[in-house]
Design an enzyme around this catalytic site. Structure first.
Site, PDB file in Angstrom:
ATOM      1  N   GLN A 112       0.872  -1.171   0.000  1.00 38.83           N
ATOM      2  CA  GLN A 112       0.000   0.000   0.000  1.00 38.83           C
ATOM      3  C   GLN A 112       0.910   1.221   0.000  1.00 38.83           C
ATOM      4  O   GLN A 112       1.416   1.630   1.034  1.00 38.83           O
ATOM      5  CB  GLN A 112      -0.915  -0.049   1.222  1.00 38.83           C
ATOM      6  CG  GLN A 112      -1.735  -1.339   1.308  1.00 38.83           C
ATOM      7  CD  GLN A 112      -2.859  -1.415   0.279  1.00 38.83           C
ATOM      8  OE1 GLN A 112      -3.696  -0.525   0.194  1.00 38.83           O
ATOM      9  NE2 GLN A 112      -2.873  -2.484  -0.526  1.00 38.83           N
ATOM     10  N   ARG A 145      -4.433   4.261   4.124  1.00 35.81           N
ATOM     11  CA  ARG A 145      -3.746   4.828   2.973  1.00 35.81           C
ATOM     12  C   ARG A 145      -4.177   4.090   1.708  1.00 35.81           C
ATOM     13  O   ARG A 145      -4.586   2.915   1.747  1.00 35.81           O
ATOM     14  CB  ARG A 145      -2.233   4.762   3.147  1.00 35.81           C
ATOM     15  CG  ARG A 145      -1.687   3.373   3.148  1.00 35.81           C
ATOM     16  CD  ARG A 145      -0.232   3.288   3.673  1.00 35.81           C
ATOM     17  NE  ARG A 145       0.661   4.204   3.041  1.00 35.81           N
ATOM     18  CZ  ARG A 145       1.232   5.244   3.668  1.00 35.81           C
ATOM     19  NH1 ARG A 145       1.004   5.451   4.964  1.00 35.81           N
ATOM     20  NH2 ARG A 145       2.026   6.058   3.026  1.00 35.81           N
ATOM     21  N   ALA A 174     -11.814   2.826   4.251  1.00 39.17           N
ATOM     22  CA  ALA A 174     -10.829   1.937   3.632  1.00 39.17           C
ATOM     23  C   ALA A 174     -10.022   2.651   2.550  1.00 39.17           C
ATOM     24  O   ALA A 174     -10.285   3.810   2.220  1.00 39.17           O
ATOM     25  CB  ALA A 174     -11.527   0.713   3.053  1.00 39.17           C
ATOM     26  N   HIS A 175      -9.066   1.933   2.018  1.00 39.80           N
ATOM     27  CA  HIS A 175      -8.131   2.532   1.060  1.00 39.80           C
ATOM     28  C   HIS A 175      -8.822   3.016  -0.205  1.00 39.80           C
ATOM     29  O   HIS A 175      -9.757   2.422  -0.684  1.00 39.80           O
ATOM     30  CB  HIS A 175      -6.976   1.591   0.713  1.00 39.80           C
ATOM     31  CG  HIS A 175      -7.342   0.211   0.287  1.00 39.80           C
ATOM     32  ND1 HIS A 175      -6.395  -0.710  -0.068  1.00 39.80           N
ATOM     33  CD2 HIS A 175      -8.527  -0.428   0.180  1.00 39.80           C
ATOM     34  CE1 HIS A 175      -6.976  -1.842  -0.382  1.00 39.80           C
ATOM     35  NE2 HIS A 175      -8.265  -1.689  -0.247  1.00 39.80           N
ATOM     36  N   ASN A 176      -8.323   4.140  -0.700  1.00 43.60           N
ATOM     37  CA  ASN A 176      -8.755   4.719  -1.974  1.00 43.60           C
ATOM     38  C   ASN A 176     -10.146   5.347  -1.940  1.00 43.60           C
ATOM     39  O   ASN A 176     -10.660   5.741  -2.986  1.00 43.60           O
ATOM     40  CB  ASN A 176      -8.688   3.672  -3.106  1.00 43.60           C
ATOM     41  CG  ASN A 176      -7.264   3.217  -3.364  1.00 43.60           C
ATOM     42  OD1 ASN A 176      -6.716   2.407  -2.616  1.00 43.60           O
ATOM     43  ND2 ASN A 176      -6.645   3.770  -4.378  1.00 43.60           N
TER      44      ASN A 176
END
Lengths: 351, 351, 351
Positions: A195, A215, A236-238
């Site tokens: 990540q 991240r 969560a990511h993104n």
């Protein structure tokens, strides 16, 4: 600090009724306020308490009955009261610099009037704006950037390279920028997808305690300007969260979902990944969102449906056993009718 | 670091199409990649972007159209891309030993090449393997054992006697081995049941941020090899979680439940206590699990039922008010029919 | 420590059967106990294991078959076993004072026999009772008050002015007194309502890990005597939680809700704001509570209904598609009957 009712009315843009010279030294609720305190009426159902409060002044909505009290009439007494709370009770602590027991790496860039408490830890390559306050146990990994007037409460951690804007407050224990939950099956085990993205928190965001914002895998997980996030939330990511959203406690938003502006999510909502939630959407508490939601919708339930439909269907749900029984009874009655009627109908000639 | 497409293809076990000598210095998505970068196509729905990406190379699934780009064909481009991310971007930080401001008790056993950051706290009787990294705010209680290549991020705490295997990463704020939630009514109050067991985390486990795994009452709460756990997850005392499971954010698993291998739990799932969840089970997001689940099942809902049944029943749920109304209308129509037919049928002689 | 079965029976108020002089040095489960250990039978379904356990003694409920084992009969073997665990395994660590690396501000008032571990941080104006233990990473903001025999585990933070009673244990990473989630719309953005109240935790409360209890907007968020709270729980501003409640992991309680005494909430329950939950209420796991709940009710589901009704309705839910189909079929059959019967009934003369 004491201020006259007249001064307060001027600060708020309100109109005084009664003695404008009475001095106010504090604020309290209708029930608890006493001599020298100002209170407020926001909910009309408590209007009767205006007559009995011991407060020296009352903030009232236009048109309310003052019951002979010293009053300030205001279009939005709740907002006005909040502004008075700020006036009376909120002041930035005096800046104290880097206190003994704080760990600040060499070469860290730091603006004016910062306070770094004992037990805070600032890694190399970090940049801090003006008037930053880091409480004990805050951990800034290498390369983190904080804007002006950022306050990070105890034990917040911000992982490497993440960027936080101006006037951002993050409460205790929250984690910004830990790894997103990404693994690819390699036929036998889970292979970790590095990540390598970051988190960007824009200006005027506030985040509660023990929340986690991961991240991005490659790019940026972004919280846009003015959004408020409660405790124990998972982002969560993104994900991209729009401007001025309200995300209540224990919400979970899965990876790569894009949330519009002015979206409100009730407590314990869950949103699946790779979705688009439109502007001004309201997600009812505990709802589960498996697909995109068009702008301006209010939805509830799991899977979520329009809120009014959900309320109606939920109202019928407890009657399911009765409905099942009635349906079964009705089937028998219809079968009996069919038998009876068959005997009444003259037989048709065969083909 | 730069590598030619040929070198990369050899590393991955893929086949080059186009110019194998082109140099790659980084990785990015189809949308963001530019000169000197490699990208990948995993989802066929984005196949059109291969023609327009500015990347210098593309990882493609076998059989995809390269649109004249320099490409590496690979059976699993997503996994291949993850491996390249590791190659290009992941490197262990140089070991730095016990840094000033770290608190390491006397007699702690420590392997080679460890890094103990300022503000980390290691109690007496702790054993650390090789290449352990403890970030600021990590707290290891007495008697904790960590294997080789363990990384504990900021403010992780591991309570007394817990054991963590090799190649384990735990993200910020996670708590391993706090007391299980056990009380017995003594007729008047809740009497605390001392929690004297431990937690064992086996090799190759990764755990997200602000998760909690409680110590067993008497024996062991165990997370088996290769399992991945997301943020804000609750795993109660005496649970056994199998190998290579995926437990998504905000899941809660109650005490003494045994989870098989390769189990996947979606976000916000809740599992009751003292259950057995079989191998390869998939629990849909937000599902509530009140009983055992046989191996190889996919279930959803609260209480959970087979996923396909849940989808169908959930699809009918919004129609409940209409069904109730239709049923009621039908009851009236049948009653009218019964009355009509009763008049048509000749009266039977009384008994 | 070793004690004879007779001594143990006397400590518990139980009756010995068999050899009362046998020495017991530890405790374990029926499956795991060996020579020199005592075990217990609480659940009758494991009664058969009494015959085969290798334990030197067994705690049995009155009337159980001892299978010739040395036994102590007791009215409540589970409670008795818990008391023995306390006797055998629980002892306060020797007080160690303020250890090097702890940050204690000048003028902090501290009772006798406290232990302040390295990395704990105590701000000015804090008052600590006797035998307080603060583990590494604990952060006490200015003006916090702790009673006697309070243990705060690693990385707990308590925000300014909050008060904690006697014999309170709080596990790792929990946050007491961060700001409640209160904002007023000012027509354009969210205006923060300053949260100037506090949290009061009364005597004999225990709180798990990574839980958050927010400070009141104006007055007090209160957890009353004897209540036990699990991990990852959210208690919002201005809540009052009664005495001797059990609040299981991942529960969320919204602002200003008042919970009675002896209330039990299962895991992942969500309670809306400004509600009253009566004494002795039980909220089933994952239930969502949108309105007041009268005392002594057991409810489940979202929105919650009486538990037995919920069980029945949930049992019918999977049959919804079949019911819908049957209802539709029945409508067709009734329509056909109506047509048939219409032909059989003589036409009525027109008006």
């Amino acid at each position: 600090m004491k201020k006259s009712l007249n001064e307060i009315a001027q600060h708020l843009g309100g109109r005084v009724s009664g003695d404008g010279e009475v001095l106010i030294g504090g604020l309290a609720t209708l029930d608890d306020a006493g001599e020298g305190q100002l209170t407020f009426l926001a909910n009309p159902k408590y209007a009767g308490k205006v007559a009995t409060t011991r407060a020296s002044g009352v903030l009232l909505p236009e048109g309310a009955e003052p019951h002979g009290r010293n009053a300030i009439f205001h279009a939005n007494p709740y907002l006005a009261f909040a502004k008075l709370l700020t006036l009376f009770y909120v002041s930035a602590p005096a800046p104290a610099g880097v206190l003994p027991g704080a760990q600040v790496a060499e070469g860290v860039r730091m603006g004016a009037d910062c306070t770094i408490h004992p037990g805070a830890s600032v890694a190399p390559g970090v940049t801090l704006g003006n008037r930053v306050v880091l409480y004990p146990g805050v951990v800034l990994y290498p390369g983190v950037t904080l804007g002006d007037d950022v306050t990070l409460h105890a034990n917040v951690s911000v992982r490497s390279g993440c960027r936080i804007g101006n006037r951002v407050t993050i409460h205790d224990g929250t984690v910004i920028g830990s790894d997103g939950f990404g693994y690819a099956p390699d036929g036998k085990n889970w292979y970790k997808i590095p990540q390598i993205g970051i988190v960007v928190i824009e200006d005027d965001v506030e985040i509660g305690s023990n929340t986690v914002i991961d991240r991005a895998a490659l790019e940026v997980t972004r919280i846009r300007r003015g959004t408020k996030i409660d405790n124990l939330v998972q982002i969560a990511h993104n994900c991209i969260i729009g401007e001025d959203c309200m995300i209540v406690s224990q919400v979970g938003i899965s990876g790569s979902t894009q949330v519009g502006n002015h979206v409100i999510m009730g407590g314990q909502v869950g949103v699946a990944g790779h979705l688009k939630i439109g502007d001004n959407v309201m997600l009812g508490a505990k709802s589960g969102v498996p697909g995109n939601v068009a702008p301006n919708q209010t939805v509830s339930g799991t899977p979520c449906i329009p809120h009014r439909e959900w309320l109606k269907a939920s109202g019928v749900f407890p009657k399911l056993p009765e409905m099942k029984k009635n349906l079964s009874t009705l089937e028998k009655r219809v079968a009996e009718l069919e038998a009876l009627v068959a005997r009444l109908v003259p037989a048709e000639p065969e083909a």
